[in-house]
Scaffold this motif. Structure first.
Motif, PDB file in Angstrom:
ATOM      1  N   HIS A  38     -35.624-111.967 -94.500  1.00  0.00           N
ATOM      2  CA  HIS A  38     -34.769-112.688 -95.441  1.00  0.00           C
ATOM      3  C   HIS A  38     -34.643-111.996 -96.796  1.00  0.00           C
ATOM      4  CE1 HIS A  38     -34.384-116.041 -92.694  1.00  0.00           C
ATOM      5  NE2 HIS A  38     -35.696-115.989 -92.493  1.00  0.00           N
ATOM      6  N   GLY A  39     -35.276-110.842 -96.964  1.00  0.00           N
ATOM      7  CA  GLY A  39     -35.193-110.102 -98.214  1.00  0.00           C
ATOM      8  C   GLY A  39     -36.205-110.572 -99.242  1.00  0.00           C
ATOM      9  N   ALA A  40     -36.645-109.655-100.087  1.00  0.00           N
ATOM     10  CA  ALA A  40     -37.663-109.974-101.095  1.00  0.00           C
ATOM     11  C   ALA A  40     -37.180-111.037-102.085  1.00  0.00           C
ATOM     12  CB  ALA A  40     -38.065-108.709-101.840  1.00  0.00           C
ATOM     13  N   ALA A  41     -35.883-111.076-102.333  1.00  0.00           N
ATOM     14  CA  ALA A  41     -35.322-112.064-103.264  1.00  0.00           C
ATOM     15  C   ALA A  41     -34.565-113.163-102.511  1.00  0.00           C
ATOM     16  CB  ALA A  41     -34.404-111.370-104.256  1.00  0.00           C
ATOM     17  N   GLY A  42     -34.833-113.292-101.205  1.00  0.00           N
ATOM     18  CA  GLY A  42     -34.181-114.335-100.422  1.00  0.00           C
ATOM     19  C   GLY A  42     -32.769-114.004-100.003  1.00  0.00           C
ATOM     20  N   ILE A  43     -32.341-112.759-100.221  1.00  0.00           N
ATOM     21  CA  ILE A  43     -31.017-112.294 -99.808  1.00  0.00           C
ATOM     22  C   ILE A  43     -31.222-111.255 -98.716  1.00  0.00           C
ATOM     23  CG2 ILE A  43     -28.854-111.213-100.514  1.00  0.00           C
ATOM     24  CD1 ILE A  43     -29.338-113.909-101.873  1.00  0.00           C
ATOM     25  N   SER A  44     -30.786-111.571 -97.519  1.00  0.00           N
ATOM     26  CA  SER A  44     -31.010-110.706 -96.373  1.00  0.00           C
ATOM     27  C   SER A  44     -30.032-109.541 -96.357  1.00  0.00           C
ATOM     28  CB  SER A  44     -30.860-111.510 -95.084  1.00  0.00           C
ATOM     29  OG  SER A  44     -30.985-110.661 -93.968  1.00  0.00           O
ATOM     30  N   ALA A  45     -30.542-108.360 -96.038  1.00  0.00           N
ATOM     31  CA  ALA A  45     -29.691-107.185 -95.865  1.00  0.00           C
ATOM     32  C   ALA A  45     -29.156-107.110 -94.438  1.00  0.00           C
ATOM     33  CB  ALA A  45     -30.479-105.922 -96.195  1.00  0.00           C
ATOM     34  N   ILE A  46     -29.688-107.955 -93.561  1.00  0.00           N
ATOM     35  CA  ILE A  46     -29.313-107.954 -92.147  1.00  0.00           C
ATOM     36  C   ILE A  46     -28.491-109.223 -91.869  1.00  0.00           C
ATOM     37  CG2 ILE A  46     -30.189-107.897 -89.777  1.00  0.00           C
ATOM     38  CD1 ILE A  46     -32.814-106.723 -91.072  1.00  0.00           C
ATOM     39  N   PRO A  47     -27.230-109.072 -91.491  1.00  0.00           N
ATOM     40  CA  PRO A  47     -26.340-110.233 -91.347  1.00  0.00           C
ATOM     41  C   PRO A  47     -26.849-111.350 -90.424  1.00  0.00           C
ATOM     42  CG  PRO A  47     -25.067-108.213 -91.227  1.00  0.00           C
ATOM     43  CD  PRO A  47     -26.529-107.815 -91.227  1.00  0.00           C
ATOM     44  N   MET A  48     -27.638-111.023 -89.421  1.00  0.00           N
ATOM     45  CA  MET A  48     -28.076-112.077 -88.497  1.00  0.00           C
ATOM     46  C   MET A  48     -29.146-113.006 -89.098  1.00  0.00           C
ATOM     47  SD  MET A  48     -30.363-110.068 -85.641  1.00  0.00           S
ATOM     48  CE  MET A  48     -31.134-111.475 -84.878  1.00  0.00           C
ATOM     49  N   TYR A  49     -29.752-112.600 -90.215  1.00  0.00           N
ATOM     50  CA  TYR A  49     -30.756-113.440 -90.869  1.00  0.00           C
ATOM     51  C   TYR A  49     -30.131-114.114 -92.077  1.00  0.00           C
ATOM     52  CZ  TYR A  49     -33.944-110.738 -87.980  1.00  0.00           C
ATOM     53  OH  TYR A  49     -34.564-110.139 -86.925  1.00  0.00           O
ATOM     54  N   PRO A  50     -30.291-115.423 -92.202  1.00  0.00           N
ATOM     55  CA  PRO A  50     -29.636-116.133 -93.311  1.00  0.00           C
ATOM     56  C   PRO A  50     -30.293-115.858 -94.663  1.00  0.00           C
ATOM     57  CG  PRO A  50     -30.995-117.638 -92.050  1.00  0.00           C
ATOM     58  CD  PRO A  50     -31.012-116.329 -91.308  1.00  0.00           C
ATOM     59  N   ASN A  51     -29.471-115.964 -95.700  1.00  0.00           N
ATOM     60  CA  ASN A  51     -29.982-115.920 -97.064  1.00  0.00           C
ATOM     61  C   ASN A  51     -30.677-117.246 -97.341  1.00  0.00           C
ATOM     62  OD1 ASN A  51     -28.780-113.413 -97.481  1.00  0.00           O
ATOM     63  ND2 ASN A  51     -26.902-114.320 -98.251  1.00  0.00           N
ATOM     64  N   LEU A  52     -31.820-117.195 -97.987  1.00  0.00           N
ATOM     65  CA  LEU A  52     -32.561-118.404 -98.329  1.00  0.00           C
ATOM     66  C   LEU A  52     -32.430-118.749 -99.809  1.00  0.00           C
ATOM     67  CD1 LEU A  52     -35.827-117.809 -96.267  1.00  0.00           C
ATOM     68  CD2 LEU A  52     -33.736-119.005 -95.582  1.00  0.00           C
ATOM     69  N   ALA A  53     -32.157-117.747-100.631  1.00  0.00           N
ATOM     70  CA  ALA A  53     -32.063-117.956-102.085  1.00  0.00           C
ATOM     71  C   ALA A  53     -30.979-118.976-102.403  1.00  0.00           C
ATOM     72  CB  ALA A  53     -31.765-116.634-102.785  1.00  0.00           C
ATOM     73  N   GLY A  54     -31.351-119.962-103.207  1.00  0.00           N
ATOM     74  CA  GLY A  54     -30.391-120.947-103.673  1.00  0.00           C
ATOM     75  C   GLY A  54     -30.071-122.066-102.697  1.00  0.00           C
TER      76      GLY A  54
END
Length: 100
Positions: A38-54
């Motif tokens: 999901h990325g260190a800041a909650g923004i995923s670089a991989i489209p299949m994983y959702p962003n969690l930030a916000g």
């Protein structure tokens, strides 16, 4: 009218723990395991994983609880959610909800 006021007050008091926020600082410490997908800041670089930030805190908590209970099926997230305590879930949800 007095009975209605008492009933509403009782309902609010009984449901308040469900809306109690977690500790974002503790969630940040626990979120290291989430960063791979999901990325260190909650923004995923991989489209299949959702962003969690916000995301809304209650939404994140519900999804984690559903993964943990098996109500929501996912072969990757289920084993990640299983060892989380209710406090862990609240804290992770507060952390990601607070990110931009």
């Amino acid at each position: 009218m007095k009975k209605l006021t008492l009933a509403v007050t009782a309902m609010v008091m009984m449901t308040a723990p469900a809306f109690a926020g977690g500790d974002a600082a503790k969630g940040k410490a626990k979120a290291a395991m989430c960063a791979a997908c999901h990325g260190a800041a909650g923004i995923s670089a991989i489209p299949m994983y959702p962003n969690l930030a916000g995301q809304k805190e209650a939404y994140l908590a519900k999804q984690l609880k559903d993964f943990k209970s098996g109500a929501r099926k996912d072969p990757v997230m289920a084993p990640m959610a299983m060892p989380l305590s209710d406090d862990d879930i609240a804290n992770l949800s507060a952390y990601f909800a607070g990110l931009k």
